[in-house]
Design an enzyme around this catalytic site. Structure first.
Site, mmCIF file in Angstrom:
data_model
loop_
_atom_site.group_PDB
_atom_site.id
_atom_site.type_symbol
_atom_site.label_atom_id
_atom_site.label_comp_id
_atom_site.label_asym_id
_atom_site.label_seq_id
_atom_site.Cartn_x
_atom_site.Cartn_y
_atom_site.Cartn_z
ATOM 1 N N ARG A 170 -8.696 6.408 -2.846
ATOM 2 C CA ARG A 170 -8.432 6.472 -1.539
ATOM 3 C C ARG A 170 -8.098 7.658 -1.061
ATOM 4 O O ARG A 170 -8.715 8.295 -0.146
ATOM 5 C CB ARG A 170 -6.853 5.598 -1.348
ATOM 6 C CG ARG A 170 -6.953 4.121 -1.721
ATOM 7 C CD ARG A 170 -8.045 3.359 -0.761
ATOM 8 N NE ARG A 170 -8.003 2.077 -0.850
ATOM 9 C CZ ARG A 170 -7.208 1.083 -0.413
ATOM 10 N NH1 ARG A 170 -6.228 1.617 0.471
ATOM 11 N NH2 ARG A 170 -7.407 -0.140 -0.830
ATOM 12 N N ARG B 63 -7.376 -0.022 8.577
ATOM 13 C CA ARG B 63 -5.996 0.425 8.645
ATOM 14 C C ARG B 63 -5.727 1.616 9.475
ATOM 15 O O ARG B 63 -4.616 2.203 9.585
ATOM 16 C CB ARG B 63 -5.635 0.528 7.105
ATOM 17 C CG ARG B 63 -5.657 -0.549 6.373
ATOM 18 C CD ARG B 63 -4.771 -0.524 5.025
ATOM 19 N NE ARG B 63 -3.174 -0.515 5.360
ATOM 20 C CZ ARG B 63 -2.572 0.047 4.446
ATOM 21 N NH1 ARG B 63 -3.005 0.140 3.084
ATOM 22 N NH2 ARG B 63 -1.302 -0.044 4.593
ATOM 23 N N ASP C 26 -2.029 -5.137 7.237
ATOM 24 C CA ASP C 26 -1.766 -4.178 6.149
ATOM 25 C C ASP C 26 -0.587 -3.372 6.544
ATOM 26 O O ASP C 26 0.057 -2.672 5.517
ATOM 27 C CB ASP C 26 -2.908 -3.398 5.432
ATOM 28 C CG ASP C 26 -3.384 -4.490 4.396
ATOM 29 O OD1 ASP C 26 -3.103 -5.278 3.868
ATOM 30 O OD2 ASP C 26 -4.796 -3.974 4.142
ATOM 31 N N CYS D 222 5.284 -0.345 -2.287
ATOM 32 C CA CYS D 222 4.219 -0.059 -1.053
ATOM 33 C C CYS D 222 4.775 -0.613 0.416
ATOM 34 O O CYS D 222 4.426 -0.187 1.265
ATOM 35 C CB CYS D 222 3.092 -1.270 -1.177
ATOM 36 S SG CYS D 222 1.936 -0.996 -2.640
ATOM 37 N N HIS E 240 -3.933 3.009 -5.775
ATOM 38 C CA HIS E 240 -3.022 4.138 -5.377
ATOM 39 C C HIS E 240 -2.125 4.639 -6.403
ATOM 40 O O HIS E 240 -1.932 3.803 -7.393
ATOM 41 C CB HIS E 240 -2.179 3.243 -4.300
ATOM 42 C CG HIS E 240 -2.632 3.240 -3.022
ATOM 43 N ND1 HIS E 240 -2.446 2.206 -2.001
ATOM 44 C CD2 HIS E 240 -3.333 3.860 -2.154
ATOM 45 C CE1 HIS E 240 -2.820 2.475 -0.875
ATOM 46 N NE2 HIS E 240 -3.333 3.625 -0.969
HETATM 47 N N1 ARG Z 1 -3.933 -4.127 1.144
HETATM 48 C C1 ARG Z 1 -3.590 -2.751 1.132
HETATM 49 C C2 ARG Z 1 -4.700 -1.745 0.921
HETATM 50 O O1 ARG Z 1 -5.516 -1.932 0.038
HETATM 51 C C3 ARG Z 1 -2.554 -2.454 0.150
HETATM 52 C C4 ARG Z 1 -1.804 -1.118 0.169
HETATM 53 C C5 ARG Z 1 -0.684 -1.061 -0.859
HETATM 54 N N2 ARG Z 1 0.000 -0.034 -0.775
HETATM 55 C C6 ARG Z 1 0.461 0.871 -1.472
HETATM 56 N N3 ARG Z 1 1.280 1.577 -1.145
HETATM 57 N N4 ARG Z 1 0.023 0.765 -2.762
HETATM 58 O O2 ARG Z 1 -4.653 -0.778 1.604
#
Ligand code: ARG
Length: 275
Positions: free
Chosen positions: A145, A96, A71, A268, A174
């Site tokens: 998140r 991550r 990612d 992103c 997000h």
């Molecule tokens: N697969 C990543 C996650 O779920 C995607 C992140 C997308 N980034 C963003 N800035 N919205 O963390």
């Protein structure tokens, strides 16, 4: 129809190529580990996004991708910088976590002041900065998140007011999937991605915002990068492009089908470096 002339401001961005991009775990509703990713196409599409930004006159720094961090292409999540201070990221999911280390290394330059975070936050994924709104205001998302405690921490580190906005729809996990800065003082957003109270806050702070609908958000039309005039967004977001055009901006489309498989698009993949 706005009569204002929309002027671009030259930006500096950070991106990370999707060399190691795969969908091997699912941490948001868009990720399907059974659908194959075309890695070569992902790199090709990413490079076209990079050259689009360069051709618009911006500087793009490139972070070396790390094997085992699929990612990492979503470079926006690695940190959040305002006026030369960098508030580091701390990822919610262990898969991550090491991305934060690679981003921290990038900012080990005396030109930056790096602040290590105590609380979970995913950088520009959940933080946006509007330098010309209300004297310089940070918008911050929470609910999926980033921890609300990180909002207070960011305010303390960055010395700008942080407005906390609660996200309520898991598809828009997000802030940058539901809201974007169009220029230094205005935003576009999808209201229903936010709690009723957060919608009131946004309506009070941004009475001239460009409002998007669910289809725009699902097309990742809000996951855009704007320089104040050119609004770079993915090719699927056709209706969104018309909305920003009607507001006086110039949409620029890029194809990013592969990055959508990981639950992201233009924004992103692009972190803005603010000094
Ligand atoms: N697969 C990543 C996650 O779920 C995607 C992140 C997308 N980034 C963003 N800035 N919205 O963390």
């Amino acid at each position: 129809m706005s009569q204002t002339e929309r002027l671009p401001r030259t930006r500096t961005y950070l991106m990370c190529p999707p060399q190691h991009f795969t969908v091997e775990y699912a941490i948001n509703p868009w990720m399907d580990t059974t659908a194959p990713v075309d890695a070569a196409l992902a790199v090709e599409q990413w490079d076209l996004l990079r050259t689009t930004l360069v051709d618009l006159g911006h500087t793009v720094h490139v972070l070396d991708p790390v094997a085992g961090l699929p990612d990492m292409v979503y470079a926006a999540n690695g940190a959040f910088s305002v006026d030369g201070t960098v508030y580091g990221a701390r990822f919610r999911y262990p898969q991550r976590a090491d991305e934060a280390v690679a981003h921290r290394a990038f900012y080990q330059d005396p030109a930056w002041r790096f602040a290590d975070p105590e609380h979970v936050n995913e950088g520009e994924g959940d933080f946006a900065y509007l330098p010309g709104a209300h004297g310089g205001v940070i918008l911050a998302g929470y609910g999926f998140r980033t921890e609300p405690a990180a909002h207070a921490e960011a305010q303390e580190m960055l010395g700008r007011p942080v407005v906390s906005l609660r996200l309520v729809d898991p598809a828009f996990y997000h802030l940058d999937t539901a809201l974007a800065a169009l220029d230094d003082h205005n935003v576009t957003y999808y209201p229903a991605a936010f709690s009723a109270s957060a919608q009131r806050v946004l309506a009070q702070l941004f009475p001239d915002a460009v409002l998007a609908d669910r289809a725009d958000a699902e097309a990742f039309g809000l996951n855009l990068v704007s320089d104040g005039r050119h609004v770079v967004l993915n090719t699927e977001a056709i209706a969104m492009a018309e909305k920003v055009r009607a507001a006086g901006y110039h949409p620029v489309h890029v194809e990013l089908t592969e990055l959508k498989r990981g639950g992201g698009s233009v924004k992103c993949a692009v972190a803005e470096l603010r000094r």
